[in-house]
Design an enzyme around this catalytic site. Structure first.
Site, mmCIF file in Angstrom:
data_model
loop_
_atom_site.group_PDB
_atom_site.id
_atom_site.type_symbol
_atom_site.label_atom_id
_atom_site.label_comp_id
_atom_site.label_asym_id
_atom_site.label_seq_id
_atom_site.Cartn_x
_atom_site.Cartn_y
_atom_site.Cartn_z
ATOM 1 N N ASP A 1 0.860 -1.180 0.000
ATOM 2 C CA ASP A 1 0.000 0.000 0.000
ATOM 3 C C ASP A 1 0.903 1.239 0.000
ATOM 4 O OD1 ASP A 1 -3.094 0.727 0.919
ATOM 5 O OD2 ASP A 1 -1.620 2.202 1.584
ATOM 6 N N ASN B 1 -2.795 13.106 -2.871
ATOM 7 C CA ASN B 1 -3.981 13.590 -3.596
ATOM 8 C C ASN B 1 -4.432 14.951 -3.081
ATOM 9 O OD1 ASN B 1 -4.418 11.559 -5.492
ATOM 10 N ND2 ASN B 1 -5.567 10.277 -4.053
ATOM 11 N N ASP C 1 -2.678 9.877 -9.742
ATOM 12 C CA ASP C 1 -2.805 8.885 -10.822
ATOM 13 C C ASP C 1 -1.448 8.608 -11.463
ATOM 14 O OD1 ASP C 1 -5.495 8.754 -10.350
ATOM 15 O OD2 ASP C 1 -6.087 9.971 -12.085
ATOM 16 N N GLU D 1 -5.044 2.660 -3.531
ATOM 17 C CA GLU D 1 -3.584 2.699 -3.595
ATOM 18 C C GLU D 1 -2.981 1.370 -3.129
ATOM 19 O OE1 GLU D 1 -4.603 4.645 0.450
ATOM 20 O OE2 GLU D 1 -5.514 4.466 -1.527
#
Length: 366
Positions: free
Chosen positions: A239, A247, A256, A282
């Site tokens: 992760d 973000n 992204d 993620e």
């Protein structure tokens, strides 16, 4: 990419399309073969109406045609490798045997070839339905025309009958080619749409990796194989650390970009038969067949370092992501592979708690 093997592979080449086409057309071929054979035999009633004195001779030709149809179909049914090449060859045999049988049957009747000309149109409409390709349909049409003309000559017919049949065969070939071209275009378009839909259903659109659904299917299959044969397999979960912060501070476009570059570097590090998937926002997973837990830990550490060295260029600057890893053996005795998933997830959680950017294990003897 290695994971592409696990996303409906049929959408990759002309050979796959052709083989799939053969299976589709041949899927209900048993019913059609028997129905077609019975129809040919049933037309002996028309023979008797037209010329009762020679109907029995015509029936022999029709029986021979029906037997040939069922014999050729039997080859397809019994074949272990149902490819388009085999299907095409068998259909081309039909384009000779069926016209020979039908022509021979009506040729036994008085004026049978004159009254039976219309039935040859059926042959040229049937050809593109089983050979949906311009060249194959043309070849099938030519073979049928040669067969019809040969039987006509051998049964002593000529003159205007032969000329009419030759003209009909020429028109039939053009009809078969035209129909086959349109039929093939429609089939190919539908097939491409199906393959695209299948890929979308099993692939993560952002990274191009397989998605959670496909990964779960592959993991379940690998778990069963490992348990049955006693072979080692392992599972890695990882992760991205503080991804929500990326973000929030740099925007989702930057996030992204990070996800895509992480997927690329990790894909490069694994073997062709390993499966890398994006299973959450993620969160990623790696399925490692024929891999001990110790070897899986080594790979996880290598992936961790690759991600740590990444410098992702975005519009808001360079980002340096890290990731936390959990590793567990897949081949655990239990109900299913999800027990290994829970262990790896617990190890991943400990990696987060112990400072992130590290590898933790579960279910591995020390």
């Amino acid at each position: 990419m290695a994971s592409d093997r696990f996303v409906i592979a049929a959408g990759s080449g002309e050979a796959d399309y052709r083989d799939d086409l053969a299976l589709r057309i041949g899927g209900d071929s048993t019913i059609r073969a028997f129905a077609f054979s019975l129809l040919i035999l049933a037309f002996n009633l028309w023979d008797r109406f037209l010329d009762a004195s020679h109907a029995d001779q015509a029936l022999l030709w029709r029986v021979g045609t029906a037997v040939a149809i069922l014999a050729v179909h039997g080859v397809w049914v019994l074949s272990r490798s149902k490819t388009y090449t085999l299907f095409r060859r068998l259909v081309l045999i039909h384009t000779v045997t069926v016209p020979v049988g039908l022509t021979g049957a009506v040729a036994q009747l008085d004026n049978g070839l004159q009254y039976g000309l219309w039935s040859f149109i059926f042959i040229y409409l049937w050809i593109p339905s089983v050979l949906p390709g311009r060249r194959d349909a043309m070849l099938g049409g030519i073979l049928s025309g040669i067969a019809i003309l040969t039987v006509t000559l051998l049964t002593g017919h000529g003159g205007i009958v032969l000329v009419n049949i030759a003209l009909l065969a020429a028109l039939g070939i053009l009809l078969s080619m035209t129909t086959a071209t349109k039929f093939e275009a429609a089939l190919h378009r539908a097939w491409q749409q199906e393959q695209a839909a299948a890929r979308e259903a099993r692939t993560d659109s952002l990274t191009g990796l397989v998605n959670r659904r496909r990964f779960s299917e592959a993991a379940a299959a690998e778990w069963g194989r490992s348990i049955r044969y006693g072979r080692p397999s392992s599972l890695i979960l990882f992760d991205l650390d503080r991804f929500k912060q990326i973000n929030d501070e740099h925007g989702h476009a930057a996030g992204d970009t990070v996800l895509k570059q992480v997927a690329e570097v990790c894909q490069f590090e694994i073997r062709d038969f390993d499966i890398l998937a994006r299973i959450g926002g993620e969160e990623f997973a790696v399925l490692l067949p024929e891999t001990s837990a110790v070897a899986a830990v080594g790979l996880a550490e290598r992936l961790r370092r690759c991600i740590e060295r990444l410098q992702v260029q975005t519009t808001s600057g360079i980002l340096r992501p890290t990731a936390s890893f959990g590793v567990a053996p897949l081949a655990l005795e239990g109900h299913d592979w999800t027990e290994a998933l829970h262990l790896a997830d617990g190890a991943l959680y400990r990696a987060k708690e112990n400072g992130r950017n590290r590898v933790e294990t579960a279910g591995i003897p020390h």
